[in-house]
Write an enzyme that holds these catalytic residues in place. Sequence first.
Site, PDB file in Angstrom:
ATOM      1  N   GLU A  71       8.192 -34.272  29.750  1.00 32.84           N
ATOM      2  CA  GLU A  71       8.990 -33.749  30.876  1.00 32.84           C
ATOM      3  C   GLU A  71       9.092 -32.223  30.939  1.00 32.84           C
ATOM      4  OE1 GLU A  71      12.805 -35.617  31.052  1.00 32.84           O
ATOM      5  OE2 GLU A  71      11.931 -37.580  31.457  1.00 32.84           O
TER       6      GLU A  71
ATOM      7  N   GLU B  42       8.890 -43.932  30.289  1.00 35.73           N
ATOM      8  CA  GLU B  42      10.339 -44.104  30.154  1.00 35.73           C
ATOM      9  C   GLU B  42      10.895 -44.710  31.428  1.00 35.73           C
ATOM     10  OE1 GLU B  42      12.800 -40.690  29.093  1.00 35.73           O
ATOM     11  OE2 GLU B  42      11.327 -40.045  27.608  1.00 35.73           O
TER      12      GLU B  42
HETATM   13  C1  GBH Z   1      14.703 -38.358  29.851  1.00 31.14           C
HETATM   14  O1  GBH Z   1      15.026 -37.332  30.726  1.00 31.14           O
HETATM   15  C2  GBH Z   1      14.386 -37.787  28.492  1.00 31.14           C
HETATM   16  O2  GBH Z   1      13.007 -37.805  28.259  1.00 31.14           O
HETATM   17  C3  GBH Z   1      15.107 -38.475  27.372  1.00 31.14           C
HETATM   18  O3  GBH Z   1      15.019 -37.696  26.228  1.00 31.14           O
HETATM   19  C4  GBH Z   1      16.518 -38.746  27.787  1.00 31.14           C
HETATM   20  O4  GBH Z   1      17.316 -39.228  26.751  1.00 31.14           O
HETATM   21  C5  GBH Z   1      16.479 -39.734  28.907  1.00 31.14           C
HETATM   22  O5  GBH Z   1      15.700 -39.285  29.960  1.00 31.14           O
HETATM   23  C6  GBH Z   1      17.856 -40.062  29.484  1.00 31.14           C
HETATM   24  O6  GBH Z   1      18.433 -38.923  29.992  1.00 31.14           O
HETATM   25  O7  GBH Z   1      22.896 -32.614  33.340  1.00 31.14           O
HETATM   26  O8  GBH Z   1      22.880 -32.773  35.744  1.00 31.14           O
HETATM   27  O9  GBH Z   1      21.565 -31.086  34.654  1.00 31.14           O
HETATM   28  C7  GBH Z   1      15.317 -37.723  32.066  1.00 31.14           C
HETATM   29  C8  GBH Z   1      15.385 -36.526  32.999  1.00 31.14           C
HETATM   30  C9  GBH Z   1      16.395 -34.415  33.245  1.00 31.14           C
HETATM   31  C10 GBH Z   1      17.710 -36.356  33.279  1.00 31.14           C
HETATM   32  C11 GBH Z   1      17.646 -33.604  33.018  1.00 31.14           C
HETATM   33  C12 GBH Z   1      18.966 -35.561  33.030  1.00 31.14           C
HETATM   34  C13 GBH Z   1      19.997 -33.465  33.354  1.00 31.14           C
HETATM   35  C14 GBH Z   1      20.823 -33.559  34.581  1.00 31.14           C
HETATM   36  N1  GBH Z   1      16.551 -35.721  32.722  1.00 31.14           N
HETATM   37  N2  GBH Z   1      18.798 -34.262  33.594  1.00 31.14           N
HETATM   38  S1  GBH Z   1      22.126 -32.429  34.579  1.00 31.14           S
END
Ligand code: GBH
Length: 482
Positions: free
Chosen positions: A201, A388
């Site tokens: 990612e 994922e």
């Molecule tokens: C994935 O990210 C990751 O690869 C994994 O490590 C993680 O545990 C899993 O998903 C579940 O989250 O706080 O409003 O700024 C998913 C994409 C991008 C989702 C960042 C959460 C933060 C949103 N992620 N996002 S915010």
Amino acid sequence: MHNISRRQFGKVAAASAALAGTGLPEFSFGQTDVRPGSANLAFPQGFVWGCATASYQIEGAATEDGRKPSIWDVFSHTPGKTNDGDTGDVADDSYHRYKEDTQLIKNLGAGAYRMSISWPRIFPDGNGQPNPLGIDHYKRVVDDLLANGITPYVTLFHWDLPAALEGGWQSRDTSKAYADYAGYVARQLSDRVKHFMTMNEFDSFTTLGYKTGKFAPGLMLPEAGVNQVRHNAILAHGLGVQAIRANAPAALVGLAENATVFVPVIEDEKNIEAARRATREENAPFLTAVMEGKYTESFLEREGADAPQVGAGDMQAIGSPIDFLGLNVYQPFYVRADGSAKGYELVPRQTSYPRMASPWIAVGPEVMYWAVRNVSDLWHPKVMYITENGCSADDVMTSDGRIEDTDRVMYLRNHLTHLHRAVAEGFPVKGYFLWSLLDNFEWADGYSKRFGIHYVDFKTEKRTPKLSAEWYREAIRRNVVV
Ligand code: GBH
């Protein structure tokens, strides 16, 4: 009856019932029988079912066997950065309990496990001398998986960048250090591991780490700096692909990317075209650059003076052919065709739009189909995996020790149904990895958000299968959406 497929059986049974005028056709619920006339949601033979995790989120053992801090150790130990000041110091203690985790996967009947390698265990200072204890640990983990009939899919970078690398992803030297690290691990593990993913990612660790500051290292750079970080990240991927190929010629190399996924607001030709255009434009600094080996003109125009500085040969490296594309899929963005030059506009979600426990997980299972289709229609990767998919839920243990996560089962079942549509239409999706095998350190949310299909008591480290684990086992056993 034995020589016809279930689908045919449904048709024949329905037709004969109609002919005979006897009301409902007779049928029995066998292992994979479905009601006549309903869709058969079976997956092709050999479809890969797995679970996913990441090193910093599950391992703990932060200072053991020569490991030095990653930027996530530094960040999580900085007051105010994570929920409740949670850190990955102990996490699921999987560094010590990996054999127990292997058995969890085995009990699901899953044939694959997507795990990540901690760079600061292998090169504690980011570069220089490798730490033999680091790679030895992963050899043991991989051997245990293989001994239990589970195929490891290895991600080389899931955000735990060695803190010692000066400037982190702001520096091109980090991209080069990454390539050395990736080549080293591939050489060490390729006798046991066939599938390597360079990165997890791009947008998450660059934009959140260096623009909004919500993730490590917690910086808020101006746009030009952020674009350079993004460029260095995709450059590292490209150099990594080359290094893996040089060190492990038989390895299959891919990427696990959370491309922003656009769903046509109404499934008709003009909105489908809008979704495709949005996919290309909105992913321009990441997946589009990787798949096309160039930045789109509209991206360069849009960013103007803030566009990244591109070195000679960078784009060629970035566009290095990959063997498979992994997609991490969680939430849809709706789009419609408009009359504008770019050809699409985003359709905002209403406040009543359903969400899971993490507010960013807007539930729209059709995201699964469109993730695969948009990417396929644009770039035609030969092999794709869902690397994922999953969700957080407010899991509580009942007094008799069960976790009844019917909401997670609902989320997963519907996503698989739409993934099935993509597979049935012939898109080359070969496998699915559920996020996550077990509750773990959910980055800035610490331990407050649970994504596992196994519940973890973070005081005792006891793992308990949730209802969703039981559900997933049944889906895997029958190779069908249940
Ligand atoms: C994935 O990210 C990751 O690869 C994994 O490590 C993680 O545990 C899993 O998903 C579940 O989250 O706080 O409003 O700024 C998913 C994409 C991008 C989702 C960042 C959460 C933060 C949103 N992620 N996002 S915010």
